[in-house]
Design a protein around this motif. Structure first.
Motif, PDB file in Angstrom:
ATOM      1  N   LEU A   1      -8.074   2.592  10.589  1.00 57.80           N
ATOM      2  CA  LEU A   1      -6.919   2.345   9.233  1.00 57.80           C
ATOM      3  C   LEU A   1      -5.805   2.196   8.932  1.00 57.80           C
ATOM      4  CD1 LEU A   1      -7.173   3.394   6.563  1.00 57.80           C
ATOM      5  CD2 LEU A   1      -6.491   5.894   7.104  1.00 57.80           C
TER       6      LEU A   1
ATOM      7  N   LEU B   1       1.022   6.423   3.529  1.00 60.96           N
ATOM      8  CA  LEU B   1      -0.837   7.659   4.494  1.00 60.96           C
ATOM      9  C   LEU B   1      -0.500   9.403   4.911  1.00 60.96           C
ATOM     10  CD1 LEU B   1      -3.260   5.292   5.713  1.00 60.96           C
ATOM     11  CD2 LEU B   1      -3.094   5.909   3.439  1.00 60.96           C
TER      12      LEU B   1
ATOM     13  N   ARG C   1      -5.505  -1.759   9.109  1.00 62.48           N
ATOM     14  CA  ARG C   1      -5.440  -2.437   7.973  1.00 62.48           C
ATOM     15  C   ARG C   1      -4.835  -1.817   6.976  1.00 62.48           C
ATOM     16  NH1 ARG C   1      -6.152  -4.668   4.292  1.00 62.48           N
ATOM     17  NH2 ARG C   1      -7.759  -5.724   3.179  1.00 62.48           N
ATOM     18  N   TRP C   2      -3.896  -0.874   7.171  1.00 64.66           N
ATOM     19  CA  TRP C   2      -3.212  -0.272   5.500  1.00 64.66           C
ATOM     20  C   TRP C   2      -2.008  -0.379   6.004  1.00 64.66           C
ATOM     21  CZ3 TRP C   2      -5.422   0.905   1.098  1.00 64.66           C
ATOM     22  CH2 TRP C   2      -5.021   1.348   0.227  1.00 64.66           C
TER      23      TRP C   2
ATOM     24  N   LEU D   1     -10.180   2.935  -0.539  1.00 65.46           N
ATOM     25  CA  LEU D   1      -9.140   3.513  -0.331  1.00 65.46           C
ATOM     26  C   LEU D   1      -7.806   3.073  -1.758  1.00 65.46           C
ATOM     27  CD1 LEU D   1      -7.569   4.608   3.506  1.00 65.46           C
ATOM     28  CD2 LEU D   1      -8.654   6.020   1.455  1.00 65.46           C
ATOM     29  N   THR D   2      -8.363   1.857  -1.439  1.00 67.36           N
ATOM     30  CA  THR D   2      -7.873   0.930  -3.422  1.00 67.36           C
ATOM     31  C   THR D   2      -8.005   1.760  -4.776  1.00 67.36           C
ATOM     32  OG1 THR D   2      -7.171  -0.897  -1.676  1.00 67.36           O
ATOM     33  CG2 THR D   2      -6.862  -1.242  -4.343  1.00 67.36           C
TER      34      THR D   2
ATOM     35  N   ALA E   1     -10.529   0.305   3.510  1.00 68.47           N
ATOM     36  CA  ALA E   1      -9.090   0.014   2.633  1.00 68.47           C
ATOM     37  C   ALA E   1      -9.924  -0.406   0.850  1.00 68.47           C
ATOM     38  CB  ALA E   1      -8.434  -1.272   3.025  1.00 68.47           C
TER      39      ALA E   1
ATOM     40  N   THR F   1      -6.267   5.515  -4.378  1.00 64.15           N
ATOM     41  CA  THR F   1      -5.248   5.799  -5.334  1.00 64.15           C
ATOM     42  C   THR F   1      -5.752   5.593  -6.485  1.00 64.15           C
ATOM     43  OG1 THR F   1      -5.088   4.367  -2.846  1.00 64.15           O
ATOM     44  CG2 THR F   1      -2.889   4.171  -4.976  1.00 64.15           C
TER      45      THR F   1
ATOM     46  N   ASN G   1       0.618  -1.222  -0.248  1.00 62.51           N
ATOM     47  CA  ASN G   1      -0.211   0.277   0.033  1.00 62.51           C
ATOM     48  C   ASN G   1       0.664   1.208  -0.229  1.00 62.51           C
ATOM     49  OD1 ASN G   1      -2.692  -1.799   0.266  1.00 62.51           O
ATOM     50  ND2 ASN G   1      -2.390  -1.095   2.115  1.00 62.51           N
TER      51      ASN G   1
ATOM     52  N   ASP H   1     -11.992  -3.330   5.926  1.00 67.95           N
ATOM     53  CA  ASP H   1     -12.151  -3.708   4.903  1.00 67.95           C
ATOM     54  C   ASP H   1     -12.936  -3.107   4.149  1.00 67.95           C
ATOM     55  OD1 ASP H   1     -10.337  -5.938   6.373  1.00 67.95           O
ATOM     56  OD2 ASP H   1     -12.505  -7.273   6.333  1.00 67.95           O
TER      57      ASP H   1
END
Length: 328
Positions: free
Chosen positions: A322, A5, A325-326, A291-292, A288, A295, A2, A285
């Protein structure tokens, strides 16, 4: 893997809270962000806003830098038309000497306030923003070993080469950052309309510089993370109501709950809330996954997260959800 952030901290002053308490919370915010592995925290210059305490990012950064050890700290941003570039070079040069390899200098051309405050309190020319490109070049020179004015140096500042970032919410910033070979940060957390056009233009027209041979995009996005989807939805509703209340308050309107409900559900309210169109909401989840997608959508190398939870405790909890997970 990832992408990194970063975090925005608006230094919000909650109802009934003192400015000192707000700043103490900002220290706690940065310390927790550092412990969780976030890359940086940025602070924005705002004036004449009774709910925001970050009117002087350089002073706030110095205070927080003394109580953290690794995380990068910066302005997101300094509103450069409000200042002489020389003074900003001295301020951030001093920060760079105090906290080596930890300081960023994000630059915006908006005033960060209303026109009366700009003209009468700050005593700045409303047309000063037109000189923004030249001011950026001058500031970059003051921070280098090449003074733009013979016989004058920024001390501290000279030779620190504090990293500069162009901030923007329109095509202007994208064009300027591309032409200067500087990283670009888009304010999509509150100005979503031109995100894709701006980042696409920036990448396609980037002019490599010695320091930045490749383009670098930071895209801002709101996040409301919680243990359950239902709790995230509850918090988001509170955030939206507070957003509308604050927006109307800046226009001098004080609303009771019934009036606020009416505006939230009106076309005007939906327009205000749509400023937060790019929001990742839900469980770790769910956030994420969003955000994927974001991005890729924003063509981003780094995400600048604006945590949008209903209280300070919930902000810290969302930050941790966050990060686990990230970031891992």
């Amino acid at each position: 893997m990832n992408i990194p952030l970063a975090l925005l901290d608006f230094c919000t002053i909650y109802p009934g809270e003192s400015v000192r308490a707000s700043m103490a919370r900002s220290v706690e915010f940065a310390q927790k962000a550092e412990s969780l592995g976030y890359s940086r925290v940025w602070y924005a210059e705002h004036h004449n806003m009774t709910s925001i305490a970050s009117s002087s990012p350089a002073v706030l950064i110095s205070h927080i830098g003394a109580q953290t050890s690794r995380i990068r700290l910066g302005s997101g941003g300094v509103m450069l038309p409000n200042h002489a570039p020389y003074v900003i070079a001295e301020q951030f040069g001093m920060l760079a000497e105090l906290y080596p390899d930890r300081i960023d200098l994000g630059l915006g051309r908006a005033p960060g306030t209303d026109q009366q405050t700009l003209g009468r309190a700050l005593r700045r020319d409303p047309q000063a923003a037109e000189a923004f490109p030249d001011d950026v070049r001058e500031l970059e020179a003051w921070l280098s070993d090449q003074s733009p004015l013979p016989g004058v140096v920024a001390m501290p500042g000279q030779g620190t080469n504090v990293p500069l970032y162009i901030l923007g919410s329109s095509m202007f910033g994208a064009s300027l950052a591309a032409s200067l070979g500087l990283p670009y940060s888009f304010a999509s957390h509150f100005a979503p309309q031109h995100l894709v056009d701006a980042t696409t233009y920036y990448r396609e027209n980037y002019q490599p510089s010695e320091r930045h041979p490749e383009p670098h995009v930071i895209a801002a996005v709101n996040v409301t993370a919680a243990e359950t989807s239902e709790d995230a939805a509850r918090q988001e509703k509170i955030v939206h109501r507070n957003r509308v209340r604050a927006f109307m308050g800046r226009r001098g309107q004080v609303l009771d709950d019934a009036q606020l409900d009416a505006i939230v559900n009106s076309f005007q309210g939906r327009q205000i809330i749509d400023m937060m169109r790019y929001t990742a909401r839900g469980t770790a989840d769910e956030v994420a996954e969003y955000l994927t997608w974001f991005t890729e959508h924003a063509k981003a190398d780094e995400l600048m997260i604006s945590l949008q939870n209903a209280s300070h405790g919930e902000v810290l909890a969302g930050m941790e959800i966050l990060a686990k997970r990230w970031i891992g």
